[in-house]
Design an enzyme around this catalytic site. Sequence first.
Site, short mmCIF file in Angstrom:
data_model
loop_
_atom_site.label_atom_id
_atom_site.label_comp_id
_atom_site.label_asym_id
_atom_site.label_seq_id
_atom_site.Cartn_x
_atom_site.Cartn_y
_atom_site.Cartn_z
N LYS A 281 0.83 -1.21 0.00
CA LYS A 281 0.00 0.00 0.00
C LYS A 281 0.86 1.27 0.00
O LYS A 281 0.36 2.35 -0.27
CB LYS A 281 -0.96 0.01 1.18
CG LYS A 281 -0.33 0.16 2.54
CD LYS A 281 -1.39 0.12 3.63
CE LYS A 281 -0.80 0.30 5.02
NZ LYS A 281 -0.15 1.60 5.22
N ARG B 123 -9.53 6.64 4.01
CA ARG B 123 -10.31 6.35 5.22
C ARG B 123 -11.18 7.54 5.60
O ARG B 123 -12.33 7.38 5.99
CB ARG B 123 -9.37 5.99 6.37
CG ARG B 123 -8.64 4.67 6.19
CD ARG B 123 -7.76 4.37 7.38
NE ARG B 123 -7.03 3.10 7.19
CZ ARG B 123 -5.73 2.97 7.35
NH1 ARG B 123 -4.98 4.00 7.71
NH2 ARG B 123 -5.15 1.80 7.17
N ARG C 95 1.31 6.14 16.92
CA ARG C 95 -0.13 6.37 16.78
C ARG C 95 -0.90 5.81 17.98
O ARG C 95 -1.82 6.45 18.49
CB ARG C 95 -0.63 5.75 15.48
CG ARG C 95 0.01 6.37 14.25
CD ARG C 95 -0.56 5.80 12.96
NE ARG C 95 0.26 6.19 11.81
CZ ARG C 95 -0.11 6.10 10.55
NH1 ARG C 95 -1.30 5.63 10.26
NH2 ARG C 95 0.69 6.47 9.58
#
Length: 314
Positions: free
Chosen positions: A84, A133, A156
């Site tokens: 990705k 997203r 994160r």
Amino acid sequence: MTLPNRLVIATRESPLALWQANYVKARLEALYPALQVELLGMTTQGDRILDVTLNKIGGKGLFVKELEAAIEEGRADLAVHSMKDVPMVLPEGFTLAAIGEREDPRDAFVSNQYDSLDQLSAGCIVGTSSLRRESQLRARFPHLVIKPLRGNVGTRLSKLDAGEYDAIILAAAGLIRLGLSSRIKSAISPGDSLPSPGQGALGIEIRSDREDLKALLAPLNHPATAACVTAERSLSRRLGGSCQIPLGAFAEEDDGFLRLRAFIANPDGSDIIYAEGNGSLAAANGLGLQVAELLCTEGATEILKNLAAAAAAE
């Protein structure tokens, strides 16, 4: 053909990238016991710039350029990437020698207070690093506040734990590979959040003239995953896919045939367009082009024009 007896893998130094490189290293050493495999750890521009979203600083290619330079200069033989993160068009002289079997391709909902997106109330803050997203979240949950989230997986999660977000969305594959699957409160079905092209799959990049490496790496290629990723990337390439475009594409294989679903949207979730198609594994590239044309017929071309105009105005 003489196969090499020593290989150097160029890799980013994030925990996930190192896991991926070590996974490929272990696979190669199991296949070729006499082969010596070393890692060349590197910090890419994408790793250094963490206060700006990827679509503002040049996109996912920032995670691979330094690795490709190491290969071109002979300091490394190959690089391992999350598919990705690989730009849809590789630089001249490079190729993907193998695409490994896919891990869970879905997006993951991670929160310390809630079990799913449906439980979030108006004003809850959701962190995500991608326009893909974000656009799907805004379309389904317009009452939520979407805020940017950068950094490696650990960073994160730390921001979530510090209370900066009520929930964050990450790729399930990365959490699973790092042994953090317990942080996943729920996996989001592709029907609710179409993944990024290549999500969950690993790719091995080499110089296109290294026939010896193509032969050596061939056993690491997973044909069904490779066909799925080929279809997804073909569609994305046709539409100019990058971090600047809210686009998802996800192919599934069943008994030698592929089903490809895709969408494109405005970042705010408006004008979201879906399309899908079916085809054989052998025609994966053509299937991607076919579904891309369906999206264009339904209005993707206008969305792309608007996105380009907005980017030029910034």
